[in-house]
Each structure stands twice: as structure tokens, then as C-alpha cells.
Design an enzyme around this catalytic site. Structure first.
Site, PDB file in Angstrom:
ATOM      1  N   HIS A 132       0.820  -1.220   0.000  1.00 21.24           N
ATOM      2  CA  HIS A 132       0.000   0.000   0.000  1.00 21.24           C
ATOM      3  C   HIS A 132       0.850   1.265   0.000  1.00 21.24           C
ATOM      4  O   HIS A 132       0.361   2.344   0.294  1.00 21.24           O
ATOM      5  CB  HIS A 132      -0.966  -0.011   1.193  1.00 21.24           C
ATOM      6  CG  HIS A 132      -1.953  -1.136   1.130  1.00 21.24           C
ATOM      7  ND1 HIS A 132      -2.502  -1.746   2.231  1.00 21.24           N
ATOM      8  CD2 HIS A 132      -2.482  -1.795   0.056  1.00 21.24           C
ATOM      9  CE1 HIS A 132      -3.324  -2.719   1.844  1.00 21.24           C
ATOM     10  NE2 HIS A 132      -3.317  -2.772   0.532  1.00 21.24           N
ATOM     11  N   CYS A 143       6.733   7.009 -14.641  1.00 19.33           N
ATOM     12  CA  CYS A 143       7.787   5.983 -14.730  1.00 19.33           C
ATOM     13  C   CYS A 143       7.862   5.103 -13.481  1.00 19.33           C
ATOM     14  O   CYS A 143       8.588   4.117 -13.469  1.00 19.33           O
ATOM     15  CB  CYS A 143       9.147   6.629 -15.007  1.00 19.33           C
ATOM     16  SG  CYS A 143       9.852   7.470 -13.587  1.00 19.33           S
ATOM     17  N   CYS A 161       8.568  14.566 -11.585  1.00 21.20           N
ATOM     18  CA  CYS A 161       9.661  13.599 -11.488  1.00 21.20           C
ATOM     19  C   CYS A 161      10.936  14.194 -12.095  1.00 21.20           C
ATOM     20  O   CYS A 161      10.911  14.749 -13.195  1.00 21.20           O
ATOM     21  CB  CYS A 161       9.240  12.346 -12.245  1.00 21.20           C
ATOM     22  SG  CYS A 161      10.527  11.108 -12.405  1.00 21.20           S
TER      23      CYS A 161
END
Ligand code: NAD
Ligand code: ZN
Length: 259
Positions: A132, A143, A161
């Protein structure tokens, strides 16, 4: 079998099974962190038992407007809810350290944890899959790379990112969000390799996590449960240690230290 036996006998039998196993896998849940002061969701004193289940629109809200989601999350990080304050304060308890010790002793090959609190990592577990997610990390939606939350740039929201420019999200899997495929693949791979499941502190009602020990059991491998309360797995467990993880797992380590 479903009747719990005495603590000593149960721990002895659990140790025996672990000695015979070549690739033991653990499934851990909120109960492992209960003795670190983090409330569970279900069971006696659980957050949901006391206040009811929360709404399940987290993932929809994030997808609709990631920027607004991050704004809200950053605003509420300081002095958040009772639950997140407990998570912020928590440190590993003897149960977490004993789980790490089982791995270092070569008795536990892998841990699948449903916990998001990062405490098993802090305690030293290395072969661990967080089904989780992990509240201390952010995950790239494009990605899949993970970054420590405190290293991401939140001056422009939503954060992106460093590698691919994709939108970042907190790594914790929200209600309605699919479990990341890389994580799920590892869980199934480990489940197929497992020749024993050690299930610690989970009510075992959240799927697919609850299914892993059942799959191993169907293939004829033993299941050890450590939980002070009965769960949906109790009926199929080979050994039940009806005790808190902070007592039971260290007791197991102690027995296994003796050659
Ligand atoms: P759960 O809340 O459904 O069940 C907790 C279980 O722990 C119960 O069966 C209870 O009897 C048992 N328990 C309580 N004290 C214990 C102790 N000292 N030692 C051993 N067992 C004890 O938790 P779950 O099955 O993990 O599923 C809930 C979901 O909630 C998970 O997906 C998880 O992501 C999330 N969650 C995480 C945390 C955390 O990261 N610490 C805390 C609460 C909930
Ligand atoms: Zn990326």
C-alpha cells in the site's frame, strides 16, 4: 485448526515450522505497529471501529486535480489528524526489530507489508514490499520511480519527477487507486516462492493482500498467525499465537537463536 494453544507451545511450534522452511514470507499489517502507538483501522480501538470508515474518493480527487490535492496535503502536513500525528511520532517497537532479526538470521526471505508507516525499514528489514505504499515517499505516475518525500521540489505544484517529468503523487495507495504493477508482481512472485506464511497483525480483509497466505496454504504450505484477536485467516492457520506482535515475534527470535 482454529483453537489457540498456550503462548509457549504456539511459539515453539511456530519456530519449528520456520526452521523447516526454506523461503518463509511474512504478511504484516497495522497490528505490528499498534505497539508503536499507531492505531489500527479495525479491531479493538481501531480508528474505523471508533469513527466509521472514511469516504473512498481519494484517488478520484487526485486524478481530477493533482495541484489542489498537493496544496491540501501540504497545508495539512503540520498538525494533521490524530492518526497522522501518531504516524509522525512513531518509532519501531520490539516486534519490528524482531521481524528484521528474523530476516538477518536467514529465517525470513521476504516481507509483504500493508503498512505505510516505514517502520519496518527503519527497524532494518531489507527485503520488503510495501503493497500500500510508503508515506515517506513520492511516486512518479509515469515511470514509477520513488523519491523520499523530503527531497522533492514542491515550489511548483504538482511536483514532477526529476527523471521523466511525470506528475508525482504520495506513494501511499489511495482508495480506488490500482496497486502499482511492479509491487503486485513482486507480491505474487514471492507468494509463489513461499513455503510458509507468517501473518502478523493484520485482520486479513483487504484484498489482494489477504489472498497471498491463502494461496500458499492452498498449495499445502503452513500458515502461522500472530494476532491477539481472531481473524478471517484463523480457521486455516496451522499455528496461532494469540499475543501482541511485540511479545510474540521477539519470543520466536529467541527460540530460533538456539541452534
Ligand atoms: P487492520 O486495522 O484491518 O487490522 C489490524 C489487526 O491487528 C487486527 O486484526 C488486530 O487484532 C491486530 N492487532 C492489534 N494489536 C496488535 C498487536 N499488538 N500485535 C499484533 N496484532 C495486533 O489492519 P490491516 O489488516 O493492516 O489493514 C488495514 C489497512 O490499513 C492496511 O492496508 C494498511 O495500509 C492501513 N493501515 C496502516 C497502518 C500503518 O501503516 N501502521 C495503520 C492503520 C492502517
Ligand atoms: Zn518519472
Amino acid at each position: 485448526m482454529s483453537e489457540p494453544e498456550s503462548f509457549d507451545l504456539a511459539v515453539r511450534r511456530a519456530a519449528q515450522l520456520l526452521r523447516r522452511s526454506q523461503h518463509a514470507v511474512a504478511l504484516t499489517g497495522a497490528g505490528l505497529s499498534a505497539e508503536s502507538g499507531i492505531p489500527t483501522y479495525r479491531g479493538t480501538g481501531g480508528v474505523w471501529t471508533r469513527f466509521g470508515e472514511p469516504t473512498i474518493d481519494g484517488w478520484d480527487l487526485f486524478c481530477q486535480d493533482p495541484e489542489a490535492w498537493w496544496e491540501h496535503a501540504l497545508e495539512h502536513r503540520v498538525g494533521g489528524s490524530e492518526f497522522s500525528e501518531a504516524l509522525d511520532r512513531a518509532v519501531p517497537n520490539p516486534g519490528h526489530y524482531a521481524m528484521a532479526e528474523l530476516e538477518h538470521m536467514g529465517r525470513l526471505a521476504h516481507v509483504i507489508t500493508q503498512n505505510i508507516d516505514n517502520l519496518q525499514n527503519v527497524a532494518g528489514s531489507r527485503h520488503i514490499t510495501e503493497i500500500h505504499g510508503n508515506r515517506a515517499k513520492a511516486r512518479c505516475m509515469r515511470c514509477g520511480l520513488r523519491f523520499p518525500l523530503n527531497t522533492i521540489d514542491t515550489s511548483i505544484l504538482p511536483p514532477v519527477c526529476k527523471e521523466c517529468g511525470g506528475i508525482l503523487k504520495n506513494d501511499v495507495v489511495m482508495f480506488g487507486e490500482p496497486i502499482p504493477q511492479d509491487v503486485l508482481d513482486t507480491c505474487y512472485r514471492q507468494t509463489y516462492r513461499a513455503d510458509l506464511f507468517l501473518v502478523v497483525g493484520t485482520s486479513a480483509v483487504v484484498f489482494p493482500a489477504a489472498e497471498f497466505p491463502i494461496m500458499a496454504k492452498r498449495r499445502g504450505y503452513p500458515l502461522i498467525e500472530i494476532n491477539p484477536e481472531e481473524t478471517s485467516l484463523s480457521d486455516i492457520a496451522d499455528v496461532i499465537v494469540r499475543a501482541p506482535a511485540g511479545e510474540a515475534v521477539p519470543a520466536l527470535v529467541e527460540l530460533l537463536l538456539v541452534p
